[in-house]
Design a protein around this motif. Sequence first.
Motif, PDB file in Angstrom:
ATOM      1  N   ALA A  82       0.838  -1.203   0.000  1.00 47.43           N
ATOM      2  CA  ALA A  82       0.000   0.000   0.000  1.00 47.43           C
ATOM      3  C   ALA A  82       0.872   1.250   0.000  1.00 47.43           C
ATOM      4  CB  ALA A  82      -0.941  -0.007   1.201  1.00 47.43           C
ATOM      5  N   PHE A  83       1.889   1.272   0.867  1.00 49.03           N
ATOM      6  CA  PHE A  83       2.802   2.409   0.941  1.00 49.03           C
ATOM      7  C   PHE A  83       3.524   2.616  -0.388  1.00 49.03           C
ATOM      8  CE2 PHE A  83       7.195   3.849   1.879  1.00 49.03           C
ATOM      9  CZ  PHE A  83       6.897   5.151   2.228  1.00 49.03           C
ATOM     10  N   ASP A  84       4.055   1.547  -0.954  1.00 48.94           N
ATOM     11  CA  ASP A  84       4.773   1.609  -2.222  1.00 48.94           C
ATOM     12  C   ASP A  84       3.867   2.156  -3.331  1.00 48.94           C
ATOM     13  OD1 ASP A  84       7.268   0.810  -3.751  1.00 48.94           O
ATOM     14  OD2 ASP A  84       5.776  -0.405  -4.810  1.00 48.94           O
ATOM     15  N   SER A  85       2.660   1.664  -3.374  1.00 48.25           N
ATOM     16  CA  SER A  85       1.708   2.095  -4.401  1.00 48.25           C
ATOM     17  C   SER A  85       1.378   3.582  -4.272  1.00 48.25           C
ATOM     18  CB  SER A  85       0.432   1.262  -4.288  1.00 48.25           C
ATOM     19  OG  SER A  85      -0.527   1.702  -5.211  1.00 48.25           O
ATOM     20  N   ILE A  86       1.127   4.021  -3.061  1.00 46.81           N
ATOM     21  CA  ILE A  86       0.793   5.427  -2.820  1.00 46.81           C
ATOM     22  C   ILE A  86       1.991   6.329  -3.129  1.00 46.81           C
ATOM     23  CG2 ILE A  86       0.224   7.120  -1.022  1.00 46.81           C
ATOM     24  CD1 ILE A  86      -1.525   4.824   0.236  1.00 46.81           C
ATOM     25  N   ALA A  87       3.168   5.918  -2.692  1.00 46.63           N
ATOM     26  CA  ALA A  87       4.365   6.744  -2.898  1.00 46.63           C
ATOM     27  C   ALA A  87       4.679   6.947  -4.378  1.00 46.63           C
ATOM     28  CB  ALA A  87       5.565   6.114  -2.195  1.00 46.63           C
TER      29      ALA A  87
ATOM     30  N   VAL B 114       1.704  15.446  -7.197  1.00 42.65           N
ATOM     31  CA  VAL B 114       2.329  16.706  -7.584  1.00 42.65           C
ATOM     32  C   VAL B 114       3.538  16.394  -8.470  1.00 42.65           C
ATOM     33  CG1 VAL B 114       3.500  18.772  -6.735  1.00 42.65           C
ATOM     34  CG2 VAL B 114       1.514  17.877  -5.513  1.00 42.65           C
ATOM     35  N   ILE B 115       4.248  15.330  -8.130  1.00 39.85           N
ATOM     36  CA  ILE B 115       5.357  14.857  -8.969  1.00 39.85           C
ATOM     37  C   ILE B 115       4.794  13.792  -9.908  1.00 39.85           C
ATOM     38  CG2 ILE B 115       7.598  13.682  -8.992  1.00 39.85           C
ATOM     39  CD1 ILE B 115       7.997  14.756  -6.110  1.00 39.85           C
ATOM     40  N   PRO B 116       4.967  13.955 -11.209  1.00 43.91           N
ATOM     41  CA  PRO B 116       4.456  12.963 -12.160  1.00 43.91           C
ATOM     42  C   PRO B 116       5.124  11.596 -11.984  1.00 43.91           C
ATOM     43  CG  PRO B 116       5.066  15.012 -13.284  1.00 43.91           C
ATOM     44  CD  PRO B 116       5.578  15.106 -11.885  1.00 43.91           C
ATOM     45  N   VAL B 117       4.409  10.543 -12.366  1.00 39.11           N
ATOM     46  CA  VAL B 117       4.906   9.170 -12.241  1.00 39.11           C
ATOM     47  C   VAL B 117       6.255   9.005 -12.935  1.00 39.11           C
ATOM     48  CG1 VAL B 117       4.484   6.759 -12.923  1.00 39.11           C
ATOM     49  CG2 VAL B 117       2.643   8.121 -11.915  1.00 39.11           C
ATOM     50  N   LYS B 118       6.413   9.592 -14.098  1.00 46.29           N
ATOM     51  CA  LYS B 118       7.687   9.464 -14.823  1.00 46.29           C
ATOM     52  C   LYS B 118       8.847   9.940 -13.961  1.00 46.29           C
ATOM     53  CE  LYS B 118      10.079  11.637 -18.677  1.00 46.29           C
ATOM     54  NZ  LYS B 118       9.919  12.448 -19.882  1.00 46.29           N
ATOM     55  N   TYR B 119       8.706  11.057 -13.308  1.00 42.57           N
ATOM     56  CA  TYR B 119       9.780  11.592 -12.472  1.00 42.57           C
ATOM     57  C   TYR B 119       9.997  10.728 -11.234  1.00 42.57           C
ATOM     58  CZ  TYR B 119       9.284  15.787 -15.376  1.00 42.57           C
ATOM     59  OH  TYR B 119       9.210  16.669 -16.425  1.00 42.57           O
ATOM     60  N   LYS B 120       8.890  10.237 -10.663  1.00 39.66           N
ATOM     61  CA  LYS B 120       9.021   9.364  -9.498  1.00 39.66           C
ATOM     62  C   LYS B 120       9.780   8.093  -9.872  1.00 39.66           C
ATOM     63  CE  LYS B 120       5.048  10.936  -6.850  1.00 39.66           C
ATOM     64  NZ  LYS B 120       3.827  10.535  -6.122  1.00 39.66           N
ATOM     65  N   GLU B 121       9.486   7.542 -11.042  1.00 41.33           N
ATOM     66  CA  GLU B 121      10.174   6.329 -11.473  1.00 41.33           C
ATOM     67  C   GLU B 121      11.640   6.612 -11.798  1.00 41.33           C
ATOM     68  OE1 GLU B 121       9.312   3.327 -11.092  1.00 41.33           O
ATOM     69  OE2 GLU B 121       7.173   3.536 -10.722  1.00 41.33           O
ATOM     70  N   LEU B 122      11.929   7.778 -12.358  1.00 39.11           N
ATOM     71  CA  LEU B 122      13.332   8.144 -12.586  1.00 39.11           C
ATOM     72  C   LEU B 122      14.065   8.308 -11.257  1.00 39.11           C
ATOM     73  CD1 LEU B 122      12.961  10.594 -15.604  1.00 39.11           C
ATOM     74  CD2 LEU B 122      14.131   8.372 -15.623  1.00 39.11           C
ATOM     75  N   MET B 123      13.390   8.869 -10.255  1.00 40.91           N
ATOM     76  CA  MET B 123      13.996   8.959  -8.927  1.00 40.91           C
ATOM     77  C   MET B 123      14.235   7.566  -8.355  1.00 40.91           C
ATOM     78  SD  MET B 123      12.270  12.173  -6.940  1.00 40.91           S
ATOM     79  CE  MET B 123      10.616  12.121  -7.569  1.00 40.91           C
ATOM     80  N   ALA B 124      13.285   6.669  -8.567  1.00 38.20           N
ATOM     81  CA  ALA B 124      13.434   5.299  -8.078  1.00 38.20           C
ATOM     82  C   ALA B 124      14.628   4.620  -8.750  1.00 38.20           C
ATOM     83  CB  ALA B 124      12.149   4.508  -8.316  1.00 38.20           C
TER      84      ALA B 124
END
Length: 101
Positions: free
Chosen positions: A26-31, A36-46
Amino acid sequence: MYDMNHLKKLGTLSKNASEAMKAFQAFDSIALQEGVIPVKYKELMAVAVALTTQCPYCLEIHKKNAIKAGATQEELAEVTFVSAALRAGAAVVHGTHLMDE
């Protein structure tokens, strides 16, 4: 040791610690969801974090997710060098602990 087939064992891990696994998922999915930060940027951060932690599983999963979210090979290449610069920078600044004044 690092075989993507080991991820099939997540079901066993979940069975043996179901509440913790549910909370983590659940935490992983929400994070990582759109915000505010698009998924693409979140995945690049990951990807950047996975490069610094050197987790091959995270690298594979988040590389695929980043590409699915629209990341390019050029962006993945830049993320690689941002990660390398930060990791190297951390070693350099930690080197100050070795210096006598």
